[in-house]
Scaffold this motif. Structure first.
Motif, PDB file in Angstrom:
ATOM      1  N   PRO A 183     -23.349  -9.289  -6.102  1.00 15.53           N
ATOM      2  CA  PRO A 183     -22.199  -9.951  -5.465  1.00 15.53           C
ATOM      3  C   PRO A 183     -21.125 -10.383  -6.456  1.00 15.53           C
ATOM      4  N   ALA A 184     -21.516 -10.717  -7.694  1.00 17.51           N
ATOM      5  CA  ALA A 184     -20.513 -11.120  -8.685  1.00 17.51           C
ATOM      6  C   ALA A 184     -19.579  -9.966  -9.020  1.00 17.51           C
ATOM      7  N   ILE A 193     -18.994  -9.190  -0.628  1.00 16.94           N
ATOM      8  CA  ILE A 193     -20.021  -8.329  -0.053  1.00 16.94           C
ATOM      9  C   ILE A 193     -20.964  -9.109   0.847  1.00 16.94           C
ATOM     10  N   SER A 194     -21.290 -10.335   0.479  1.00 12.73           N
ATOM     11  CA  SER A 194     -22.237 -11.103   1.291  1.00 12.73           C
ATOM     12  C   SER A 194     -21.688 -11.330   2.690  1.00 12.73           C
ATOM     13  N   ALA A 195     -20.413 -11.710   2.783  1.00 16.37           N
ATOM     14  CA  ALA A 195     -19.816 -11.933   4.100  1.00 16.37           C
ATOM     15  C   ALA A 195     -19.794 -10.647   4.911  1.00 16.37           C
ATOM     16  N   ALA A 196     -19.506  -9.524   4.247  1.00 17.33           N
ATOM     17  CA  ALA A 196     -19.453  -8.247   4.955  1.00 17.33           C
ATOM     18  C   ALA A 196     -20.828  -7.850   5.486  1.00 17.33           C
ATOM     19  N   VAL A 197     -21.868  -8.039   4.665  1.00 17.15           N
ATOM     20  CA  VAL A 197     -23.221  -7.678   5.084  1.00 17.15           C
ATOM     21  C   VAL A 197     -23.707  -8.605   6.190  1.00 17.15           C
ATOM     22  N   GLN A 216     -32.236 -10.483   0.886  1.00 15.87           N
ATOM     23  CA  GLN A 216     -32.678 -10.808  -0.460  1.00 15.87           C
ATOM     24  C   GLN A 216     -31.535 -10.612  -1.449  1.00 15.87           C
ATOM     25  N   CYS A 217     -31.623 -11.343  -2.578  1.00 19.24           N
ATOM     26  CA  CYS A 217     -30.595 -11.232  -3.604  1.00 19.24           C
ATOM     27  C   CYS A 217     -31.165 -11.724  -4.931  1.00 19.24           C
ATOM     28  N   PHE A 218     -30.744 -11.111  -6.030  1.00 22.11           N
ATOM     29  CA  PHE A 218     -31.162 -11.544  -7.360  1.00 22.11           C
ATOM     30  C   PHE A 218     -30.346 -12.732  -7.864  1.00 22.11           C
ATOM     31  N   ASP A 219     -29.187 -12.959  -7.279  1.00 20.92           N
ATOM     32  CA  ASP A 219     -28.239 -13.981  -7.740  1.00 20.92           C
ATOM     33  C   ASP A 219     -28.536 -15.301  -7.028  1.00 20.92           C
TER      34      ASP A 219
END
Length: 356
Positions: A183-184, A193-197, A216-219
């Protein structure tokens, strides 16, 4: 889903798996669990049945569905026109023929970024087995031959439609397991991207604790933002890497793996997605799994634990075969689920060992 129903489905699934294959190509610490009830063990198809067909293609996802995976994973990046597409990387050059089709579109670093291509352009590419850009050789040489690449990059919505359609036609309820990639990087490119997904997931009803899905996310900062700012109410998982891999800014995996880090994550997420060596380091003299403090702390905090990635063609050094690895994961360590490129083997193991 009740445990007994799960066992029934797994036993029935062995026969369906055979049918699907016939139709097409295919520090040492004891385990300390906080849960008082038996957890359902789940099999998560890592990028689909990627041990048999090129990763993140609809063909690989359909095969994973036929192999009776409980969840199918989607890694998501954005196209130039803001469409969420399914790719493991923000780059196109390790799984497609983008370099041959658009030789002048690489950036100064020599890479081809999905964000620089429209959906129509991405759809024009052929997807193959993952390969090394320097040598052109595929990473896993015994998997689907690169020369037979005939696949396309799907969108997130296309994949959801396929899974939902199969759920309708089979009467099953296979879930989706979506990762928001880098996302960064996307923020630096001027897009969220988060809002779009999340918008796509909410459109299809994957937006509440009861929906059969995970995000899920690594950030870690982004995971908190998804929950607190974007107000996503579905199930969330924090992925864990190693600091030596170069974590996202503000994410300290050493801290997150600690008891304090686990406690903090438990206020936000429903589970963790650790790298497999972060929860099992090997086997003891009697052949049982040696588990880590991270796993014990996560289980005490009643977090789901879904490690990545178990591969039959790249097993942990301590595992002589898939059954040894799966016994350590499910029977010894009491882990809730596993990401695997070979979902058929994990499904069959749980069918043979219903008390795992």
């Amino acid at each position: 889903m009740l445990v007994n129903k799960t066992i029934f489905h797994r036993l029935a699934g062995v026969g369906l798996f055979v049918t699907a294959c016939a139709l097409g190509p295919l520090g040492t610490s004891p385990v300390a669990r906080a849960q008082d009830i038996q957890q359902e063990k789940v099999v998560i198809a890592h990028r689909g049945a990627s041990g048999y067909l090129p990763e993140h293609t609809l063909a690989a996802k359909a095969l994973a569905y036929g192999m009776r995976a409980d969840y199918i994973e989607q890694d998501v990046v954005l196209s130039k026109d803001g469409v969420p597409v399914i790719l493991h990387d923000i780059h196109l050059d390790t799984t497609t023929d983008v370099a041959a089709r658009f030789p002048d579109r690489k950036r100064e670093d020599g890479r081809y970024y999905a964000i620089d291509f429209t959906l129509a352009e991405i759809k024009s590419l052929n997807v193959t087995e993952r390969f090394k850009t320097d040598s052109g050789k595929q990473v896993y040489e015994n998997r689907f031959p690169m020369d037979f690449g005939m696949f396309k990059v799907p969108t997130l919505e296309e994949e959801i439609k396929m899974v939902r359609g199969l759920n309708h036609s089979t009467g099953r309820d296979v879930g989706i397991y979506t990762e928001i990639k880098d996302p960064a990087f996307h923020r630096e490119e001027g897009v969220d991207i988060s809002a779009a997904v999340i918008a796509v997931l909410e459109k299809w009803g994957y937006n509440n604790p009861d929906s059969n899905s995970f995000v899920q996310c690594f950030d870690w900062a982004e995971t908190k933002r998804i929950r607190n700012e974007l107000n996503y109410q579905g199930k969330l998982v924090q992925l864990l890497g190693e600091n030596r891999w170069g974590p996202p800014e503000g994410t300290d995996y050493d801290y997150l793996k600690s008891e304090d880090g686990i406690t903090e994550m438990a206020r936000v997420v429903d589970g963790i997605g650790p790298w497999l060596p972060q929860v099992i380091t090997g086997l003891s003299e009697n052949g049982s799994a040696v588990v880590t403090p991270t796993l014990i702390a996560a289980q005490r905090a009643q977090l789901l634990v879904h490690p990545y990635t178990l591969r039959a063609d790249q097993l942990p050094k301590w595992a002589g075969d898939m059954d040894i690895a799966l016994k350590a994961i499910f029977d010894d360590a009491g882990i809730d689920g596993i990401f695997t490129d070979f979902p058929d083997q994990a499904v069959q193991y749980l069918a043979r060992n219903p008390d795992a």
